[in-house]
Design an enzyme around this catalytic site. Structure first.
Site, PDB file in Angstrom:
ATOM      1  N   GLU A 207      -9.043  -0.672 -13.436  1.00 48.54           N
ATOM      2  CA  GLU A 207      -8.230   0.425 -13.988  1.00 48.54           C
ATOM      3  C   GLU A 207      -6.960  -0.083 -14.666  1.00 48.54           C
ATOM      4  OE1 GLU A 207      -8.913  -0.105 -10.794  1.00 48.54           O
ATOM      5  OE2 GLU A 207      -7.267   0.416  -9.448  1.00 48.54           O
TER       6      GLU A 207
ATOM      7  N   GLU B  88      -4.816  -7.752  -7.853  1.00 44.90           N
ATOM      8  CA  GLU B  88      -4.385  -6.488  -8.462  1.00 44.90           C
ATOM      9  C   GLU B  88      -4.567  -6.495  -9.984  1.00 44.90           C
ATOM     10  OE1 GLU B  88      -0.179  -5.583  -8.632  1.00 44.90           O
ATOM     11  OE2 GLU B  88      -0.548  -3.494  -8.131  1.00 44.90           O
TER      12      GLU B  88
ATOM     13  N   CYS C 204       4.105  -0.117  -4.268  1.00 45.43           N
ATOM     14  CA  CYS C 204       4.388  -1.342  -5.032  1.00 45.43           C
ATOM     15  C   CYS C 204       3.563  -2.520  -4.543  1.00 45.43           C
ATOM     16  CB  CYS C 204       5.836  -1.756  -4.878  1.00 45.43           C
ATOM     17  SG  CYS C 204       6.965  -0.450  -5.209  1.00 45.43           S
TER      18      CYS C 204
ATOM     19  N   CYS D  34       8.372  -9.069   0.306  1.00 47.16           N
ATOM     20  CA  CYS D  34       7.826 -10.090  -0.611  1.00 47.16           C
ATOM     21  C   CYS D  34       8.431 -11.476  -0.375  1.00 47.16           C
ATOM     22  CB  CYS D  34       8.058  -9.683  -2.054  1.00 47.16           C
ATOM     23  SG  CYS D  34       7.534  -8.001  -2.398  1.00 47.16           S
TER      24      CYS D  34
ATOM     25  N   GLU E  56       8.772   6.639  -9.491  1.00 46.24           N
ATOM     26  CA  GLU E  56       8.571   6.960  -8.083  1.00 46.24           C
ATOM     27  C   GLU E  56       9.655   7.929  -7.611  1.00 46.24           C
ATOM     28  OE1 GLU E  56       6.480   3.803  -5.574  1.00 46.24           O
ATOM     29  OE2 GLU E  56       8.526   3.786  -4.788  1.00 46.24           O
TER      30      GLU E  56
ATOM     31  N   LYS F  41      -1.423  -9.961  -5.721  1.00 49.61           N
ATOM     32  CA  LYS F  41      -1.139  -9.658  -7.131  1.00 49.61           C
ATOM     33  C   LYS F  41      -2.219 -10.242  -8.038  1.00 49.61           C
ATOM     34  CE  LYS F  41       2.725  -7.330  -6.868  1.00 49.61           C
ATOM     35  NZ  LYS F  41       2.726  -5.912  -7.254  1.00 49.61           N
TER      36      LYS F  41
ATOM     37  N   GLU G 174       8.881  11.300  -8.748  1.00 47.62           N
ATOM     38  CA  GLU G 174       7.792  11.860  -7.944  1.00 47.62           C
ATOM     39  C   GLU G 174       8.312  12.333  -6.575  1.00 47.62           C
ATOM     40  OE1 GLU G 174       4.460   9.180  -7.707  1.00 47.62           O
ATOM     41  OE2 GLU G 174       3.381  10.547  -6.371  1.00 47.62           O
TER      42      GLU G 174
ATOM     43  N   SER H 166       2.444   7.404  -3.454  1.00 49.17           N
ATOM     44  CA  SER H 166       2.915   7.632  -4.817  1.00 49.17           C
ATOM     45  C   SER H 166       1.869   7.110  -5.793  1.00 49.17           C
ATOM     46  CB  SER H 166       4.230   6.876  -5.012  1.00 49.17           C
ATOM     47  OG  SER H 166       4.507   6.736  -6.377  1.00 49.17           O
TER      48      SER H 166
END
Lengths: 158, 585
Positions: free
Chosen positions: B380, B375, B313, B517, B287, B372, B290, B333
């Site tokens: 993908e 996720e 994230c 979090c 990141e 999560k 980037e 990002s």
């Protein structure tokens, strides 16, 4: 419920209604009233459009639509049937009429026949108690109706 | 007399409170614990629900005919309040009995048992029988998603989830529909949550007082895999877990239990215990590269480059912008989240190094988060049908598993993470708090971009609990403007500005949950106490300060990973393993 795309002119009219009320979230119920008048019901796409115009979650709009019995998501039939359940009509047998409509059309109150021809609802008093029991089909009032008359009336309507 | 101070009497206490204080808050200040059920106020965050709908908190106010709800009644001058008269106690009891009349008696098998606020009320009010029989429950739905389980038969209509989903997170997935006995809380058009705008942030689960909204439990799958001799089961633990897990074992909030957690995981039977913090350092490498690349293009006058860079994230945040801002999906990002970077590296670099076939390897994550779980199921993040991360457990699930395995957590000695995927820096640890990812990125971006060593490593100006924060950092004369938001409602404000062309930042960090979090939907329940969140936050910054290495790019095993495998950040290999793309939903 199938996601029917709204016709362009309906989209425009709904947007105009929202703008008339300055896209004010507090006017949601008034906006829904007018929007329902356009097609006789509030399809999903219309509720989504109103939500985005007023910048509120569509769950809020749907919450209001399902809370108030006045609002409906079911399209009305070409011949909307309303059986009066007011006191005078009720004591003179409107419940029997309602049962006969249900039986002949195969639908429940608040529903529409699959061919879109008839929809069935109840209402409370049209101010014609002298003619009880009263049924309205479209704008026409049928007075002193008996269950036996219903078959002929339905057959005559296109 | 000061106009802004109100004098009143509650039971035997005479007290002065500022104008606007509720009877509930005034009572709390003198240690009177009025029971509540629908009310929640996570002070210092925007999480609040005060509809006064449950009436459990009623009190008697002298001169008023009716009992008043303490949560929404403001104190007035000379008010005399009684919180535990026979009339009050009887009224509260009847209210509780009425709520229970419509609630399934499934406490023995309910996932909320022991943490249920209704259960606590029943216990407190000494309810020993059900005098009322309930109404109809038939229209309410059950649903099991990848992250959240919805069992609306247990709903008590406190509306906490609705407030959080609509007012706080501005997601608008859950709302009350229909009326009377047919009322339920559901997405619009009574759809399933999987067909709604739900981000799986899990904040509805975090505030649900009963078992109507709970997490999807993966402990049984894990126990099965752990006992399978043909499987190599490895685990990664997110930063925020270590700052909260101790609470489940009676330790004070803010106790850092990193070492005990590592030993307990080893005792549970994991073959290797690794750290998501390692992958957090890796995230910063990608990141950070980037950010620098986009900034350099921007400074050279490249009109194509899109700014700001948004962090990526947080999986609930990713779901949020995919649903709500599909026109902006080329701004965030492309770096995957630490959980997914870990899974990808574990099943490629590490598995190859260890000679473990991918089919035998099970990668489990322990996360403070429910999104999560969703996720790691995103298609993908699978290669040839094998997911990079097999499944994710919440902090709460890990605690349950430790208890079930008869591990005495308090007496467990401290252990060390395995190498190489267990080595991390202080920058990785602070990922668990709002502002942490930004601070970690700044530590590395500053040094890599300017070529100078940071004089002061702590970016205190971007820490804290304010919903929106910002700072300006001097990078060789270039004034880098950074913004931070936690809570999706705050994120929406920044996104609306970007959409309107009014953005003033170069880099923005966004976390979906209050406090980041540490306040995730998978954490031990805070029951409305925001001091717990602050204590967890402090634990993470303390752990960072105590680390010998505090900058991601100095993690020796990260350096080695690039030397041996990835080449350099944003390389072709790094792109295929560590970056992703987004979808319009």
């Amino acid at each position: 419920m199938a996601e029917l795309k709204l016709a362009c002119n309906i989209v425009k009219q709904v947007e105009e209604i929202c703008e008339k009320y300055n896209n004010d979230q507090g006017e949601l119920i008034n906006i829904l009233h007018e929007a329902q008048h356009l097609q006789g019901y509030l399809p999903e796409e219309m509720q989504r459009l109103i939500a985005s115009k007023l910048n509120i979650p569509v769950s809020k709009v749907y919450g209001v639509v399902t809370f108030y019995t006045f609002f409906t998501m079911t399209p009305k039939g070409r011949h909307p049937i309303s059986v009066c359940m007011g006191t005078a009509c009720y004591v003179r047998g409107s419940e029997k009429l309602l049962e006969e409509f249900k039986r002949r059309l195969g639908i429940d109150v608040g529903e529409t026949t699959p061919d879109g021809k008839f929809s069935l609802d109840c209402l409370r008093c049209v101010g014609a108690c002298g003619l009880a029991p009263v049924v309205m089909i479209g704008e026409k009032v049928y007075g002193r109706l008996q269950a036996a008359d219903i078959k002929n009336i339905l057959d005559e309507l296109e | 007399m000061d106009n802004n101070t109100i004098h009143l009497k509650i039971d035997r206490h005479d007290l002065c409170v500022p104008e606007g204080t509720t009877v509930l808050e005034a009572a709390e200040s003198v240690g009177i614990d009025i029971p509540t059920l629908c009310h929640v106020d996570l002070k210092g965050t925007c999480i609040k629900n005060a509809p006064a709908s449950c009436r459990i908190c009623v009190v008697e106010i002298e001169g008023r005919k009716n009992l008043a709800p303490a949560c929404s009644t403001k104190c007035t001058e000379g008010m005399v309040v009684r919180t535990s008269t026979l009339r009050v106690l009887n009224a509260r009891r009847v209210v509780a009995e009425l709520i229970l009349s419509d609630h399934p008696n499934e406490c023995l098998t309910c996932p909320k048992s022991g943490e249920c606020e209704l259960q606590k009320i029943a216990l407190k009010f000494n309810i020993r029988e059900m005098p009322f029989n309930g109404g109809e429950l038939s229209l309410r739905k059950r649903e099991v998603t990848a992250s959240i389980v919805r069992n609306m038969d247990k709903c008590i209509f406190c509306r906490r989830c609705e407030s959080v989903c609509n007012e706080v997170q501005t997601v608008g997935a859950l709302g009350a529909i229909r009326r009377g006995f047919n009322t339920t809380i559901a997405p619009a058009f009574d759809k399933m949550m999987v067909d709604s705008e739900c981000t799986y942030c899990g904040q509805c689960v975090a505030v649900c007082p009963v078992g109507a909204l709970t997490e999807r439990d993966h402990t049984n799958e894990l126990v099965k895999d752990l006992s399978n001799p043909d499987k190599i089961v490895i685990v990664q633990t997110a930063p925020a877990v270590r700052a909260a897990l101790g609470e489940e074992f009676g330790m004070p909030p803010g106790t850092s239990v990193t070492g005990k957690m590592v030993s307990a995981l080893r005792e549970l039977g994991f073959d290797y215990v690794f750290d998501t913090d390692f992958a957090a350092d890796l995230t910063i490498m990608e990141e950070g590269a980037e950010i620098i690349s986009r900034l350099e293009r921007f400074l050279k006058g490249d009109k194509e480059v899109r700014l700001p860079v948004l962090t990526s994230c947080c999986p609930a945040w990713v779901n949020f912008f995919e649903h709500q801002f599909p026109d902006l999906i080329d701004i965030p990002s492309t770096a995957r989240s630490p959980q997914q970077m870990f899974g990808s590296i574990a099943k490629s670099y590490w598995a190859e190094k260890m000679g473990i076939p991918k089919e035998k390897l099970v990668v489990v994550s322990i996360m403070p988060c429910l999104a999560k779980k969703y996720e790691c199921h995103r298609p993908e993040f699978s290669t040839n049908g094998i997911p990079d991360v097999d499944y994710s457990l919440s902090t709460r699930e890990l605690a349950r598993l430790i208890k079930r395995a008869n591990i005495s957590f308090e007496h467990t000695p401290d252990g060390e993470f395995d190498l190489p995927l267990g080595e991390s820096t202080g920058a990785g640890v602070i990922f668990g708090a709002t502002g942490g990812v930004m601070e970690a990125a700044l530590r590395s971006v500053y040094e890599i971009y300017t070529g100078r060593t940071l004089a002061k490593i702590d970016f205190e100006q971007i820490r804290g609990m304010e919903g929106l924060r910002h700072a300006t950092i001097d990078l060789n004369g270039f004034q880098l403007k950074v913004g931070i938001a936690h809570g999706l409602g705050n994120a929406r404000k920044l996104l609306d500005n970007i959409r309107a062309g009014k953005n003033e930042y170069h880099v923005i960090e966004i976390m979906a949950c209050p406090g980041g979090c540490i306040g995730g939907g998978g954490q031990p329940l805070h029951h409305g106490n925001s001091d717990i969140l602050k204590a967890r936050m402090k634990a993470l910054y303390d752990e960072d300060a105590a680390k010998p290495i505090r900058k991601s790019h100095e993690n020796p095993y990260i350096v080695k990973l690039y030397e041996e495998y990835l080449g350099k950040p944003l390389s072709e290999k790094a792109h295929s393993l560590l970056h992703t793309h987004y979808f319009k939903r």
